[in-house]
Design an enzyme around this catalytic site. Sequence first.
Site, short mmCIF file in Angstrom:
data_model
loop_
_atom_site.label_atom_id
_atom_site.label_comp_id
_atom_site.label_asym_id
_atom_site.label_seq_id
_atom_site.Cartn_x
_atom_site.Cartn_y
_atom_site.Cartn_z
N TYR A 19 -28.88 24.58 -6.48
CA TYR A 19 -28.47 23.50 -7.37
C TYR A 19 -29.65 23.06 -8.23
O TYR A 19 -30.66 22.58 -7.72
CB TYR A 19 -27.94 22.34 -6.55
N TYR A 72 -23.43 23.27 -16.85
CA TYR A 72 -23.48 22.31 -15.74
C TYR A 72 -22.06 21.86 -15.43
O TYR A 72 -21.47 21.06 -16.17
CB TYR A 72 -24.36 21.12 -16.12
#
Length: 396
Positions: free
Chosen positions: A297, A348
């Site tokens: 992440y 994203y």
Amino acid sequence: MQATRDVAIVGVGATEYYRRGQSWPRTITELAGSAILAACEDAGLSAKDIDGFAYYSGAGAGYGQSMDTADFMETLGIPEVTFTAALTSGGGGAAGSIGLARAAIVAGDANVVVTVMALQQARQRLGSVFAAVPATPMNSFIQPSGLSGPGHLMSVLTRRHMHDYGTRREAFAEIALSQRENAANRPKALKKEPLTLEDYFAARMIAEPLCLYDFCLETDGAVAVITTSAERAKDLKQKPVPVVAAAHGGSREWGRAFGWMGMPGENFASSGHAPVAKHLFERAGVGPADIDVALLYDHFSPMVLMQLEDYGFCAKGEGGAFVESGAIRYKGGSIPVNTHGGQLSEAYIIGMTHIKEGVEQMRGTAINQVPDAELALVSGGPAALPVSGLILGRDS
């Protein structure tokens, strides 16, 4: 030990990715629904086969919006669901949502479970989300301190890591550059143009020591993943991708990171993933050396470095040197990281692009395919506690 491979991911789907705010007039439901239909087509299933939803981020979408199972049932023609639930936290639940889907399937509560995230920043952008909420006792520290968005909070953790371990901005640059290189051949990637070290150091500061290229993109779009039992997966369109292990949680000490900044020294300069990594590897019966590709992440580049430490790919405090050595490069690295370009360069969607890439790596169909990859690690967060981890395997 959980490593039974009793469920598998059988479908992934995504919309186009848009720059922040440019998906309008499409709605959250339309974006998410399109991704779900694409995942169904990928799996060779009908939307009517879906009987479960496993959300994360509290089923939040966009910023200040939400997704609702009843809307999807009406929109997609799903006749009945037998399971619908959501994990807490933001992107920290991304990988864990597949564990939630697994729990429903193993318990017999559902057969075909969808995990979906849709993002649309028409009303509120990520970068100033904390500044936009009313003052409360919980955020009475961060707002007067000028910590108006997640990047400001992560800059404090980053500075501590640099202070404690001598970590250099060159390491953060290497993460940004390597992921930009991985995005160059991705059809949907929003950032494909070459990025140089000179470009990185010439970029404007946003929250020192984090510059423009340390921040993830602000994107609109949706990604959906379909999970079902290993038995049923054998008869579907795609090569199944077994779920080897999943974990979701974290320690109270790191939970103080967002908003309080009161965690002990050993927790301060970290991603909060160390407890999750321990449980994840124990359940899978493997260790860091067994992982072939890591999808970490990357809302902010230093968090990739800290996750490399927390998952044991290098020792605590050695993340900077490890990254600067070229270890995370797709070509020539010892542990290729974010082979799709990640949230820094592809898009994203609060962690879902990483799961999609993990599935494609295990199918052997990824654009930047890691040769002979057998295990993929996917992380969720840190966005807040809990955080999560997921290990996907290649079908035997």
